[in-house]
Design an enzyme around this catalytic site. Structure first.
Site, PDB file in Angstrom:
ATOM      1  CE  LYS A  87     -34.867 107.569  66.213  1.00  0.00           C
ATOM      2  NZ  LYS A  87     -34.377 108.842  66.729  1.00  0.00           N
ATOM      3  CE1 TYR A 125     -15.889 124.578  62.657  1.00  0.00           C
ATOM      4  CE2 TYR A 125     -17.634 126.173  62.246  1.00  0.00           C
ATOM      5  CZ  TYR A 125     -16.290 125.845  62.280  1.00  0.00           C
ATOM      6  OH  TYR A 125     -15.345 126.787  61.956  1.00  0.00           O
TER       7      TYR A 125
END
Ligand code: NAD
Length: 354
Positions: free
Chosen positions: A80, A184
């Site tokens: 990361k 969504y």
């Protein structure tokens, strides 16, 4: 600042600090483990209060990526990067080009992708100075969110089949917290499958859209976690499962996209004691990285999405083993990932012991 004696240092292979005075870049790249392959992980740009906070974040997040990729069966390690700065005011193309030069020095042992505070165009700037960038539009898989949503949907289905003794989600009620890119998309899949939706977001527009397009019922953000539902899908923030929220939960299953849903490890046991089935976050939200792992000259989206759907089987195995060993599901997820890395480190030993 200490690195080796930091509580979050877990024998990371490499931790590198980069500074580019001309563009203002201050970045840290951490490679946790490359046993299974090059370390792939997002680049987070955040206005950290201090450098220690940035170091803690990059150490924890890179370790998390090792486990996530191992559990998903990918030949990737964990890494990361963090860029210290305000993503609204401190970004420039030159800054991301400088970041690309930093990534390039690692010769492909770290591959950067987008994360909180960075976007596909930022990574495209970095791509000008290094080939070791994933998840960009040109020649890549693009936005990973639809794949993440598809993986979460398959994890929700597996959890419902396992706990609720149903074959499909038709007629079940699912509460979804957060209607962003993943939330969504998940709602669209759930709606197509015939589930009833109860939704919330802090942005009214997303909620209105879900009500109009998907026939969802809207509740306020403070009401979502205590809805009486079959399944709760946290798709917004971390640490939503904690001492305050767990006693009020009225669900049989928790399966959602958000990272770090358990405020503390022990909350996995608390959920188990309440007989609530928890789909470990990094198992169910691995769709994006699975998609990205398919990037390359022969990239085929439908092959990648078929592999994302295997999250269904991954989480089912976790549930089965957790039940057999009477242990919280997130402990089993860690165990499976750890076993895969250990087996790759000691191939002879594993063959001998069977
Ligand atoms: P996003 O920023 O697009 O969506 C998050 C949504 O949550 C936003 O609409 C926001 O308004 C809403 N929100 C914030 N606080 C809220 C609150 N208190 N109550 C209700 N809604 C709230 O992010 P995303 O990409 O959809 O990711 C959602 C979660 O999934 C994050 O935790 C992310 O780390 C995780 N995740 C995302 C991906 C991916 O591919 N995007 C991959 C793995 C994990």
């Amino acid at each position: 600042m200490t690195v080796f004696s930091s509580n979050d240092f877990d024998d990371h292979e490499t931790v590198l600090f980069f500074r580019d005075p001309e563009t203002g870049l201050k970045a840290i790249i951490a490679i946790h483990d490359t046993t299974l392959g090059p370390a792939l992980g997002g680049t987070r740009m955040w206005n950290y209060a201090n450098e220690d906070e940035a170091l803690t974040d990059v150490l924890r997040l890179s370790r998390g990526m090792t486990y996530k990729s191992a559990l998903a069966g990918l030949n990737l390690g964990g890494g990361k990067s963090v860029i210290i700065g305000n993503s609204r005011t401190d970004k420039s193309e030159a800054l991301f080009e400088a970041f690309g030069r930093a990534v390039d020095r690692l010769n492909g042992s770290y591959i950067a992708a987008e994360d909180v505070g960075t976007s596909v165009p930022d990574l495209e700037s970095a791509r000008r100075t290094t080939p070791h960038i994933a998840g960009i539009s040109e020649g890549g898989a693009g936005d990973p969110s639809p794949a993440t949503a598809w993986g979460v949907y398959n994890g929700v289905l597996a959890a419902a089949r396992y706990r609720l003794n149903v074959e499909t989600l038709s007629g079940l009620t699912v509460a979804v917290q957060g209607l962003g890119n993943v939330g969504y998309g998940l709602c669209q899949h759930l709606s197509e499958a015939g589930a009833k939706l109860i939704v919330t977001d802090i942005y009214d527009k997303s909620v209105e859209k879900a009500v109009q397009e998907l026939g969802a019922t809207a509740v306020t953000p403070d009401q979502i976690l205590s809805q009486d539902v079959d399944i709760l899908a946290p798709c917004a923030l971390g640490a939503v499962l904690n001492d305050i929220t767990i006693p009020d939960l009225k669900t049989n299953v928790i399966a959602g996209a958000a990272n770090n849903q358990l405020a503390e490890e022990r909350h996995g046991q608390v959920l188990m004691d309440r007989n609530i089935l928890y789909a470990p976050d990094y198992a169910i939200n691995a769709g994006g990285i699975i998609l990205i792992s398919h990037e390359g000259p022969n990239f085929n989206r439908s092959t990648a999405m078929n592999e994302v759907a295997h999250i269904h089987d991954t989480v089912t195995k976790i549930f089965q083993r957790a039940s057999m060993e009477n242990r919280p599901t997130q402990e089993i997820a860690d165990q499976i990932a750890f076993e895969r890395i250990t087996a790759a480190k000691n191939p002879d030993k594993i063959t001998k012991t069977g």
